[in-house]
Structures are given as C-alpha cells and as structure tokens.
Design an enzyme around this catalytic site. Structure first.
Site, PDB file in Angstrom:
ATOM      1  N   LYS A  13       5.566  29.880   8.962  1.00  0.00           N
ATOM      2  CA  LYS A  13       5.173  31.274   9.053  1.00  0.00           C
ATOM      3  C   LYS A  13       5.133  31.883   7.650  1.00  0.00           C
ATOM      4  CE  LYS A  13       5.011  31.569  13.602  1.00  0.00           C
ATOM      5  NZ  LYS A  13       3.808  31.974  14.348  1.00  0.00           N
ATOM      6  N   HIS A  51      -2.905  27.013  21.521  1.00  0.00           N
ATOM      7  CA  HIS A  51      -1.694  27.738  21.139  1.00  0.00           C
ATOM      8  C   HIS A  51      -0.595  27.619  22.193  1.00  0.00           C
ATOM      9  CE1 HIS A  51       0.674  31.599  21.409  1.00  0.00           C
ATOM     10  NE2 HIS A  51       0.968  31.221  20.186  1.00  0.00           N
TER      11      HIS A  51
END
Length: 378
Positions: free
Chosen positions: A177, A308
């Site tokens: 991230k 996802h």
C-alpha cells in the site's frame, strides 16, 4: 425420476460480521477519509431446489453497507421462488428489475451478487464439477500475490518479515500500500522492499485512489525504477480519462476497477484504455454472470485481468480466463469456511471439489446478526 420441473423452493440470507484481528489502515485512513477497518460485513445466500440441490453464495461490504445489502436482498429474494435454477441470467435480470428503482449498480448489484454466486455454485455441484470446470477451465493453478501483509499500518521491519512469510508459503508476488500524505515514506518503503525481494520478484503497489493527476504522474515516474507489475488505483476510481493518460505515458502498467459495480462502469474504462490490468470484483459487480461479461470485454480489448479480493471465488473465475490473470491472496475470509486454498511455487491451486468447494464454518453462526428465510425446505 420426477417429471416435475425443478425450481427454487427455499432461500436463506445471513448478515454476518467477520471481525479482523487488527485494525486495517490504507491511504484512505492516513488522508482522513476513512477510519481503520475492524470488520467485514458478509451477506450469505443459500438456495435450495425442489430436488434438494443447494448452492452457497456471498457478497460483502467493508465498513458501511452490510446492513443495507441485507435489507435489499430481503426485499428482492421472493422474486426467485419458483424459478428454474438453471436460468441464472434470467434470475439476475429478475432480481435486478425487482429493485430497479434504486438502480443497477452499487449496493443493489452487490446484493444480487450473493444470489448469483449461489446459483452458479448450485449448478456446478449438481453437475459434480468445480465451478472452474463448469465455466471451462484453462488451467489448474493461477499465479497469485499477497496484499494483506503490506498495509500502511504495518511498520517497515514487520513489512519485510511479512514478505518473507508470503514467499515461504509459496505466494508468487507482493503488493504494498502507498498513497501516504508524505510521498517520501512511500518511496522509502517501496525501495526497501524491492531491495529485500531482489530485482525480479513480482512487486505491485496500490495507492487506493489517494493521488491527484499531477501527483500520480510524478510518483509513477519515480516508481519506474522499481520494475513494478502495476500501480493500482493511482486516481479516483471513476477517473477513466486520468487513468488512461497514466497508462499511455508510463512504462509501469496501471491497474484499477475494484470499486466499479456494473458492466457499464467497467466498459467506460475499457473503451478509454483506462487500465492495463482491469480488476473486477465478483461480488461487487453483481456476481459471476456480470463478471464474465466484463472479462470477455477486457479480453477483446487486450487488457489483463486481476480480480480483487475474494480469492475463494476468484480462483475459479481466473482459471477459466484465456489470458492468465493474477489472483489476490487475502486470508481474511478464511475463518468463514472449513476449507483452505493451497498455494505452491507462486501459484494458487484451483480446488477440485464441486462448486466453489467451500462450506460455512461454525464461526459463521456466532458472527451472524440477522437471518431471513423464504419458501420451504425440500
């Protein structure tokens, strides 16, 4: 053998809240847009026919939305009673029209997704096939990457340990991230992890929509040196033109699509060349039926696919695609199920059990807050 047509006779819905071991933070938390995530709302749907065949499906919501999905599902569920479970596309349309006044995207589509997955699971089980085989499998394993170890709440040293754990498990890629207000911290983390992994090991980053267009271009150019598989969600999830500009000007591929909740929204990105990797989410887009439409459109446009979340579902869909995707390894949902997916040599093994190949664990009853049943058991 009965001559009477098999129909859907019973439906059960459950609103279940899966607690997470640690609060989860990505860039949306660090920029003040969201609070750390502590649980995931799961909408389970079980469907049974007059012949006793059963299917299990699910959708989900992170942070808000779970009770809304459950409420919408309760309203539209009766529309399926008496329908032929084989006619899955017809069932999707009927559920959509049952709640048409609130639209065909977002929460409404996500609620339909639980029914749609359940019907596909039922169909595969009745055929004695895994979902992948029912759809027409191209492969018996799919390359996979881990995301859960790379969140921004994780200190750098722990991040490096997590990458080692993932590699030891046999996972084939690592995603980090990024998108913090302080760009330098992102660059440091990516640089350290790349050095730790070596130049060739697959590495991705995900900004979770937190950059504007100039920042995304600057960061994209800086990140070119790290040989990334992709930069994910560098911009707002609906900015197809902005993503297209990045995809055209950067060597690093651009990935997005997880927040889109209809075939039409994905088509907007496909026709504008707004991604190199499209990332549809089966439950979010409304189930397997619309997901496969998105995958076909992406294939004809020359885009790659990387579904996802929800690896328990997406491993089957990924196995059926002509161009090999990446599957996201997220172990968060594992406590909901009795079965586990196998990972080996950088790849996730496609289950051979009938249907999705999962059954609900005892945890689900303890974490369920509401249930609703329609019709009668066979």
């Amino acid at each position: 053998m009965s001559s009477q047509k098999e129909t859907i006779s019973w439906i059960k819905l459950q609103s279940t809240f899966l607690p997470l071991k640690n609060p989860i933070s990505d860039a949306k938390v660090l920029t003040g847009r969201q609070k750390p995530m502590t649980e995931i709302a799961i909408l389970f749907c079980e469907v049974e026919t007059t012949e006793g065949h059963r299917g299990l499906g699910f959708s989900y919501s992170k942070r808000a939305g779970g009770p809304g999905q459950f409420a919408h599902a309760k309203e539209i569920a009766p529309a399926l009673l008496g329908e032929d479970p084989n006619d899955i596309a017809k069932a999707w349309d009927k559920l959509c029209w049952a709640g048409a006044s609130v639209g065909r995207t977002g929460l409404a589509a996500q609620a339909i997704g639980a029914f749609d997955v359940a019907l596909w699971d039922l169909k595969a089980k009745r055929a004695g096939l895994s979902l992948a085989k029912l759809l027409g499998a191209q492969r018996d394993s799919v390359r996979c990457y881990n995301t859960s170890g790379g969140f921004l709440h994780t200190p750098l040293e722990e991040l490096l340990v997590n990458t080692d754990i993932s590699r030891e498990k046999g996972i084939g890629g690592i995603k980090l991230k990024v998108g913090q207000p302080n760009w330098a911290l992102d660059i440091e983390r990516v640089s350290k992890v790349r050095a730790h992994l070596g130049d060739a090991f697959p590495l991705m980053v995900d900004a979770n929509q937190q950059w504007d267009r100039p920042t995304a271009m600057r960061m994209g150019r800086i990140f070119e040196q790290f040989n990334l598989i992709w930069i994910e969600e560098p911009l707002d999830c609906y900015d197809a033109a902005g993503h297209a500009a990045l995809a055209a000007q950067l060597d690093t591929p651009i990935a997005t699509g997880e927040m889109l909740t209809s075939v039409l929204e994905h088509w907007d990105f496909i026709r504008q060349s707004g991604a190199d990797f499209l990332m549809p989410d089966g439950p979010r887009v409304g189930g397997i039926t619309p997901f496969m439409k998105v995958a076909t459109l992406a294939e004809f446009a020359g885009l790659q696919i990387a579904p996802h979340f929800s690896m328990e579902l997406h491993i089957h869909l990924a196995a059926a695609m002509q161009r090999e995707p990446w599957v996201e390894h997220f172990e968060w949902l594992e406590p909901l199920f009795n079965e586990r997916l196998e990972v080996k040599d950088g790849r996730m093994i496609v289950p051979t059990r009938p249907g999705l190949g999962v059954s609900l664990s005892d945890n689900v009853a303890a974490w369920t807050r509401e249930t609703a049943e329609f019709g009668k058991r066979a």
